[in-house]
Design an enzyme around this catalytic site. Structure first.
Site, PDB file in Angstrom:
ATOM      1  N   LYS A 181       1.198  -1.409  -0.047  1.00  0.00           N
ATOM      2  CA  LYS A 181       0.407   0.027  -0.073  1.00  0.00           C
ATOM      3  C   LYS A 181       0.841   1.453  -0.113  1.00  0.00           C
ATOM      4  O   LYS A 181       1.664   1.557   1.251  1.00  0.00           O
ATOM      5  CB  LYS A 181      -0.922  -0.491   1.141  1.00  0.00           C
ATOM      6  N   SER A 235       5.240   7.485  10.138  1.00  0.00           N
ATOM      7  CA  SER A 235       5.573   8.055  11.537  1.00  0.00           C
ATOM      8  C   SER A 235       5.203   7.502  12.413  1.00  0.00           C
ATOM      9  O   SER A 235       4.434   6.982  12.715  1.00  0.00           O
ATOM     10  CB  SER A 235       3.894   9.136  11.215  1.00  0.00           C
ATOM     11  N   THR A 238       1.692   6.488  12.930  1.00  0.00           N
ATOM     12  CA  THR A 238       0.536   5.494  12.589  1.00  0.00           C
ATOM     13  C   THR A 238       0.996   4.682  12.563  1.00  0.00           C
ATOM     14  O   THR A 238       0.482   3.672  13.367  1.00  0.00           O
ATOM     15  CB  THR A 238       1.312   6.134  11.282  1.00  0.00           C
ATOM     16  N   GLU A 256       9.836   1.667  10.306  1.00  0.00           N
ATOM     17  CA  GLU A 256      11.004   2.100   9.746  1.00  0.00           C
ATOM     18  C   GLU A 256      11.175   3.984  10.261  1.00  0.00           C
ATOM     19  O   GLU A 256       9.692   3.781   9.321  1.00  0.00           O
ATOM     20  CB  GLU A 256      11.688   1.702   8.775  1.00  0.00           C
ATOM     21  N   CYS A 289      13.576  10.657   6.369  1.00  0.00           N
ATOM     22  CA  CYS A 289      14.006  10.438   7.601  1.00  0.00           C
ATOM     23  C   CYS A 289      15.079  10.433   8.176  1.00  0.00           C
ATOM     24  O   CYS A 289      14.733  10.347   9.281  1.00  0.00           O
ATOM     25  CB  CYS A 289      12.949   9.348   7.837  1.00  0.00           C
ATOM     26  N   GLU A 384       9.856  15.873  15.140  1.00  0.00           N
ATOM     27  CA  GLU A 384      10.715  16.046  13.426  1.00  0.00           C
ATOM     28  C   GLU A 384       9.638  17.002  12.549  1.00  0.00           C
ATOM     29  O   GLU A 384       8.345  16.694  12.443  1.00  0.00           O
ATOM     30  CB  GLU A 384      10.034  14.497  13.443  1.00  0.00           C
TER      31      GLU A 384
END
Ligand code: NAP
Ligand code: MG
Length: 487
Positions: A181, A235, A238, A256, A289, A384
């Site tokens: 996805k 993130s 999530t 990750e 990231c 972040e």
């Protein structure tokens, strides 16, 4: 042209899901928008729980056949996928740039070749996978990496095809089937990948692609009892949701996640190199990231570092990412732009000073920004931003440098600039991070472990680590000939 096809920069893309080797449309669609000018790139099938379940069912049905396919044959097909990526690299590059706004020149020269390499590397590694047999009182131990089953792979928009294939390739090499996805802001190259994989001879159902809003289709994938692995890049919020959803069936997860990585600049460093490393953090408009967004400079060289940094940053060209001369492109989406500006304006209100930038540019562009006078516990240092926003803090000694560097809830990467190898050894040993670079940045080898410490992630992928995650690792113990239970 069929209502299910869209054309982006001359490339025709199917906007439907790819399930069990067939294109499948949803009744609803969502509009994919280009960050370059806000234009519509197509109406994309908007998957729901129904399409999610259908994709997992297709992956489940295809699993026994693919798992039983000999590794050499799996590797051959993955190499054919790599060849297909190479053949269409220019199309993939231009589509990706239109879709997510990252520089065309990096898609051409760096990213698409790496996408192909992802497939070749894991094809090769599959054939090298080995652990030497060993004996226990005459019994032989044999380690094998068995395919685990259907895998759900969920990826973000900042490097769509690169990050997707970095999961798809090892998952397929391992003998698993996949439901991918992609992010709703950049779904197009995943659809092209489905075509490329089918053209390369990957059997139907081995790679499925479903599109849609994570909030609508996510749980159907991550809470599904037939899914054996979930690998997610995205993130922290999530990730928490996905982990809770995966808990229903204790589905193993690889996460990750985000970062707030430091760049430590010691007074003994090559200052021009340190400045180059710092300015490089604006790459992909800061939507990386691994970006070292917290610059920590030894006090005695801070003024000179800032002067050289400002000089270099002011020469960066921001503009259309399709233009080869552009250094910094747009931000992915107006919502992301709002988020970035919110962080910067709150930091300024709290007393930060913008040495560079500190405001929006035209359209979807955010000016490269450097903020000083920021406190370690402030939001701008702790959270972040995921935009072209760096902070600069100073330190007086190694202890303070390490304390500041480790002083967030993240631990994805860290970069150290120093001319003293012994200092490098001392400092890197104390840094909490999945990857540490000394006098360099973004040197990535697929055989290296990759992942984050603390809230930057769970688990490591790369080389053997990928196969350890995507496989059921098995140890088979065989008795010596003639062995008896009561011997
Ligand atoms: P995100 O909002 O967490 O989304 C990532 C993916 O998760 C998207 O495909 C998203 O779909 C999907 N998703 C959202 N809600 C979901 C749910 N309830 N269930 C299942 N899937 C769901 O992250 P992002 O904003 O796209 O990406 C930026 C983040 O990724 C940053 O934090 C960045 O640091 C991190 N990142 C980490 C790495 C790494 O390797 N450590 C690499 C790149 C990026 P939608 O698009 O539909 O929302
Ligand atoms: Mg887009």
């Amino acid at each position: 042209m069929s209502e299910h096809l869209t054309t982006v920069a001359g490339v025709t893309i199917d906007t439907r899901h790819f399930i069990g080797g067939e294109r499948v449309a949803s009744t609803e669609t969502f509009t994919d928008v280009s960050p370059i000018d806000g234009s519509s790139l197509g109406e994309i099938s908007r998957g729901t729980a129904m399409e999610g379940a259908a994709a997992v069912a297709a992956a489940k049905a295809a699993f026994p056949g693919w798992a039983a396919t000999p590794p050499a044959e799996r590797a051959r097909i993955l190499r054919a996928v790599a060849d297909g990526v190479d053949e269409r690299a220019e199309e993939l590059a231009i589509v990706e740039t239109n879709d997510n706004g990252a520089l065309l020149r990096s898609h051409r020269r760096g990213i698409m070749p790496r996408v192909a390499h992802n497939f070749r590397f894991f094809a090769d590694w599959l054939l090298k996978l080995d652990h030497e047999d060993f004996t226990t009182r005459g019994h032989t131990n044999h380690v094998s990496w068995d395919p685990a089953g259907p895998c759900v792979l969920i990826t973000p928009w900042n490097a769509p095809l690169m990050l997707a294939t970095w999961k798809v390739a090892p998952a397929l090499a391992a003998g698993n089937t996949v439901v991918l996805k992609p992010a709703e802001w950049s779904p197009l190259t995943a659809s092209l990948l489905a075509d490329i994989a089918a053209g390369a001879g990957l059997p139907a159902g081995v790679l499925n692609v479903v599109q849609g809003y994570g909030s609508e289709i996510g749980d159907a994938l991550t809470a599904h009892p037939d899914v054996r692995r979930i690998s997610f890049t995205g993130s922290v919020p999530t990730a928490r949701h996905i982990a809770a959803s995966a808990a229903a069936h204790l589905t193993p997860l690889s996460l990750e996640l985000g970062g707030k990585s430091p760049l430590l600049v010691f007074a003994d460093a090559d200052l021009d190199l340190a400045v180059d490393l710092a300015v490089e953090q604006y790459d992909n408009a800061g939507q990386v990231c691994l970006a070292a967004t917290r610059i920590l400079v030894e006090e005695t060289v801070a003024a000179e570092f800032t002067r050289r940094f400002t000089d270099k940053a002011s020469r960066l060209r921001q503009g259309d990412p399709r233009d080869e001369a552009t250094d910094i492109g747009p931000t992915i989406h107006p919502r992301q732009l709002e988020k970035i500006d919110g962080f910067v304006q709150r930091a300024l209100a709290a007393g930060a000073r913008a040495v560079v930038g500190g405001r929006r540019g035209e359209g979807h562009y955010y000016a490269p920004t450097l903020l000083t006078d920021v406190a370690q516990d402030s939001e701008i240092v702790q959270e972040e931003v995921f935009g072209p926003v760096l902070t600069l803090q100073t330190f007086t000694d190694e202890d303070e440098a390490v304390r500041l560097a480790n002083g967030t809830r993240f631990g994805l990467a860290a970069t150290v600039a120093t001319g003293d190898p012994e200092r490098a050894e001392r400092v890197t040993a104390r840094l909490v991070a999945g990857t540490v670079w000394v006098n360099c940045f973004f040197v990535r080898d697929l055989q290296a472990p990759f992942g984050g410490s603390r809230q930057s992630g769970v688990g490591r992928e790369g080389g053997n680590w990928s196969f350890d995650f995507y496989c059921d690792v098995k140890n088979t113990v065989t008795a010596p000939k003639g062995w008896k239970v009561h011997g």
